[in-house]
Design a protein around this motif. Structure first.
Motif, PDB file in Angstrom:
ATOM      1  N   SER A  79      47.193  37.189  22.999  1.00  0.00           N
ATOM      2  CA  SER A  79      46.149  36.977  25.336  1.00  0.00           C
ATOM      3  C   SER A  79      45.615  37.016  24.617  1.00  0.00           C
ATOM      4  O   SER A  79      44.396  36.864  26.009  1.00  0.00           O
ATOM      5  N   GLU A  89      36.020  34.306  28.465  1.00  0.00           N
ATOM      6  CA  GLU A  89      34.998  34.952  28.851  1.00  0.00           C
ATOM      7  C   GLU A  89      33.866  34.066  28.152  1.00  0.00           C
ATOM      8  O   GLU A  89      32.766  33.898  28.818  1.00  0.00           O
ATOM      9  N   GLN A 132      41.819  35.429  26.287  1.00  0.00           N
ATOM     10  CA  GLN A 132      40.915  35.666  27.088  1.00  0.00           C
ATOM     11  C   GLN A 132      39.698  36.817  26.607  1.00  0.00           C
ATOM     12  O   GLN A 132      38.569  35.606  26.541  1.00  0.00           O
TER      13      GLN A 132
END
Length: 387
Positions: free
Chosen positions: A295, A303, A299
């Motif tokens: 995860s 980003e 992420q």
């Protein structure tokens, strides 16, 4: 297990058989060897990190703006109290298991290293020779160039295609007798991807016995398939990975090679497995824990992609050309001013941008970082434009 003397003897015999002379053997041992074979000559220039100017904002080395992943930091912190032992609980084997699971390859195809630069240079030494050189793209990561030049082996550089992919057919035409084909995808400095099917073509059509080294230092910023899928088809594929980029561990010096066990044995024989077998435990356990953080990987990727889109749009809005990228860097064409002079102008603003490549003297590489640092870069760019 072979003794260091046996490793030295085997390595020397192999190098001489492939066309290197005894002076070359000594120079190679000075960099990669640790035993009786090692000579007293100094390290080549590429083996030492260059000094950097003191800048407030470092956007030159494709480092991740975050630190290591929280799970990795915790694992490294817990490991520190146990570092009085060389390997208290099988940490190297645990890393290999984690990497094999992450990449869906057999454990004997994993070889950990302090970053990916060492195995890249070793691959040039191991599989290229005075009669079988190295073929790369241009521009690309220069370490393969530097090592080939230092060794005195033939080096051929092939321009990228018009859409910035490796031109694999032109690479094969340039080196029909090459010992090593180097493919960096996503490419450094362009951040562009060479489709896996084109690497498949190169593997299927290359000369017998040569290796295709696929540098995947930046693959975690994409969802592109890995060249590890080719292991089932060929023993001549080597894949390199590093934790210096998306995983935020540049200063911890951790990476690994993925390839057939026979290739690993050849690459490690120059020092009797010392570099691969004696990695710092905090780095090992930090990397092991980080591989399980799916995860967090997703992420960070999302980003980065958002920040890259933002800064690309803003730079283009100011009238500059930005090449497409799928990694944590973009190439900016200043449209006239030499890239070197733009780098100096940014240094006066306390910002260190990336270098340029001789084939593109007006284009600079910029590391994509946090949104705040991208905004700071754009403010510096506006000051440079106004000066």
């Amino acid at each position: 297990m072979a003794s260091q003397q046996e490793h030295d003897t085997n390595a020397e015999a192999d190098l001489l058989q492939r066309g290197f002379n005894r002076r070359d053997v000594g120079r190679i041992a000075a960099v990669f060897g640790t035993g009786a074979l090692a000579a007293s000559a100094g390290r080549p220039a590429w083996a030492a990190a260059p000094a950097k100017p003191a800048s407030k904002l470092m956007l030159d080395s494709n480092e991740c703006w975050t630190g290591p992943m929280p799970a990795g930091i915790e694992a490294a912190r817990n490991m520190l109290a146990r570092c009085n032992r060389y390997e208290p609980d099988g940490e190297r084997a645990a890393f290999i298991r984690a990497a094999a699971t992450f990449d869906k390859v057999p454990e004997d195809h994993i070889s950990p290293w302090p970053g990916s630069s060492d195995p890249l240079s070793r691959a040039v030494v191991t599989f290229a020779s005075p009669t079988r050189g190295v073929v790369t793209a241009d521009p690309t990561f220069e370490l393969a160039w530097d090592t080939a030049t230092w060794l005195g082996v033939p080096l051929r550089k092939v321009p990228l295609t018009s859409d910035y992919r490796h031109d694999v057919k032109a690479m094969l035409a340039a080196g029909p007798d090459a010992g090593l084909f180097y493919v960096c995808t996503p490419n450094n400095p362009t951040g562009t991807v060479t489709p896996l099917e084109e690497i498949v073509w190169l593997v299927r059509n290359k000369p017998a016995g040569s290796k295709v080294l696929v540098d995947e230092a930046y693959i975690h910023f994409t969802t592109q398939p890995s060249a590890t899928k080719l292991f089932a088809e060929s023993d001549d594929v080597i894949v390199l990975r590093t934790f210096s980029k998306l995983f935020g561990m540049a200063g911890m010096r951790m990476g690994y090679a993925l390839t057939h066990p026979a290739n690993i044995a050849k690459m490690q024989r120059y020092d009797g497995d010392v570099q691969s077998g004696s990695l710092p435990l905090p780095s090992l356990v930090c990397a092991t824990a980080s591989l399980g953080e799916a995860s967090t990987i997703a992420q960070r990727r999302a980003e980065l992609q958002a920040n890259r889109s933002f800064v690309t749009e803003e730079i283009r809005r100011r009238g500059y050309t930005v090449l497409p990228s799928e990694a944590n860097m973009v190439m900016i064409d200043w449209g006239g001013p030499p890239a070197k002079s733009m780098r100096e102008a940014f240094r006066k603003q306390g910002v260190e941008i990336g270098r340029s490549w001789s084939i593109w003297p007006s284009i600079s590489r910029l590391t994509v970082s946090s949104r705040a640092e991208m905004i700071a870069f754009l403010r510096a760019l506006d000051r440079v434009r106004a000066s």
